[in-house]
Design an enzyme around this catalytic site. Sequence first.
Site, short mmCIF file in Angstrom:
data_model
loop_
_atom_site.label_atom_id
_atom_site.label_comp_id
_atom_site.label_asym_id
_atom_site.label_seq_id
_atom_site.Cartn_x
_atom_site.Cartn_y
_atom_site.Cartn_z
N ASN A 130 -17.43 82.82 2.28
CA ASN A 130 -17.98 83.00 0.94
C ASN A 130 -16.99 83.62 -0.04
OD1 ASN A 130 -17.94 85.52 2.05
ND2 ASN A 130 -20.14 85.89 1.96
N HIS A 157 -13.60 88.02 -4.71
CA HIS A 157 -14.29 88.41 -3.49
C HIS A 157 -13.43 88.01 -2.30
CE1 HIS A 157 -17.87 87.68 -0.50
NE2 HIS A 157 -17.28 88.84 -0.29
N HIS A 281 -25.21 93.56 -2.10
CA HIS A 281 -23.83 93.13 -2.38
C HIS A 281 -23.77 91.72 -2.94
CE1 HIS A 281 -24.15 90.75 1.20
NE2 HIS A 281 -22.86 90.59 1.36
#
Length: 363
Positions: A130, A157, A281
């Site tokens: 992800n 991320h 998150h």
Amino acid sequence: MTGATIHIVASPESWIEQAAVDQLHQTARLEGIDRIVGLPDLHAGRGIAVGAAFWSPSHVYPHLVGSDIGCGMGLWRCAMPLRKLRLDAAERKLRGLEEPWSGDQVARLADAGLSRDLAGEALGTIGGGNHFAELLRVETLHGDTEVDPAALYLMVHSGSRGLGHAILERHLAQHNVAGLIAGEEACARYLAAHDDAMAWAVLNRELIAKRFLDRLGTTGERLLDICHNSVTPHRGGWLHRKGAAPADKGLVVIPGSRGDMTYLVRPRQERADEALHSLAHGAGRKWSRSEAKDKLVRRFSIADLERTKLGSRVICEDRDLIYEEAQQAYKDIHQVVRDLEQAGLIDLIATLRPLLTYKTRRA
DNA sequence: ATGTCC
């Protein structure tokens, strides 16, 4: 013996899969785990639920942190204003971020207090799963804020890549899922390696942002960087966060799926302890990777998924990955954030709209 | 999640 309390922060409107709750109950049986909190993005993981925090007065459990130690989110304000962004040109320029970073790794590692031994091909690369780097703009400002609506933003991320993975593997080979006793040498060794992986992950996000912004011909200023996989000292014990953002480290971004909004929030402190000083998150998975692929491959073409419902673009040339990470596989970020707000855990600062997400050019 | 497993 099995006295851990479990508190789940979620309204009745939020769907939480039973498998994830069962995993929290399993984890509650570990020796020395006193308190467990599930956040509204809670979902089942490989043995350990994701979107949760675990506190122990006495033990450190590396498998509760998982293999991507230090994984987290960074947010930058770009020097280039939003009005100068040309998406077609940006999309053409953004490539090759999978290649090893050719800059002075040893110098940057030293700045971060890390050994030159931690240099390698993965430093400065996004990785898989992800992970992503994404351009955004302000959609809505909530109340008075210093957030500049004319600016372009970059969110990254990523985590510690193979480093965190190797640290957990080494631990599991010796101790399996047995806990480490705080204060003992094996625990100190793990924590030292963990802290290195966290610092490495922060540096990794910094380098990813630098490479990304270099390609666009601009620079940026980091507004925040937060880890959602970690174990840290907390109230005389140890707070494990597995897919849980810290509520005691300043502003937090809570990303929706690629193709949905991201929230910039300020943690509130009054009731923070009820949630173990942690926040969701992200949106949290609704479907596993394999479920997502099965369901979506019949309904959507690759081209469909390269444009999201918000009109943003997704660069992901790995065709399995683009299905696994499609927005449809994730829960509703707006509901997750509403739950945190209702629980008195956050104030909203801004809603950010994705413009372009880079995952991988590696086909 | 993975200098990733087939």
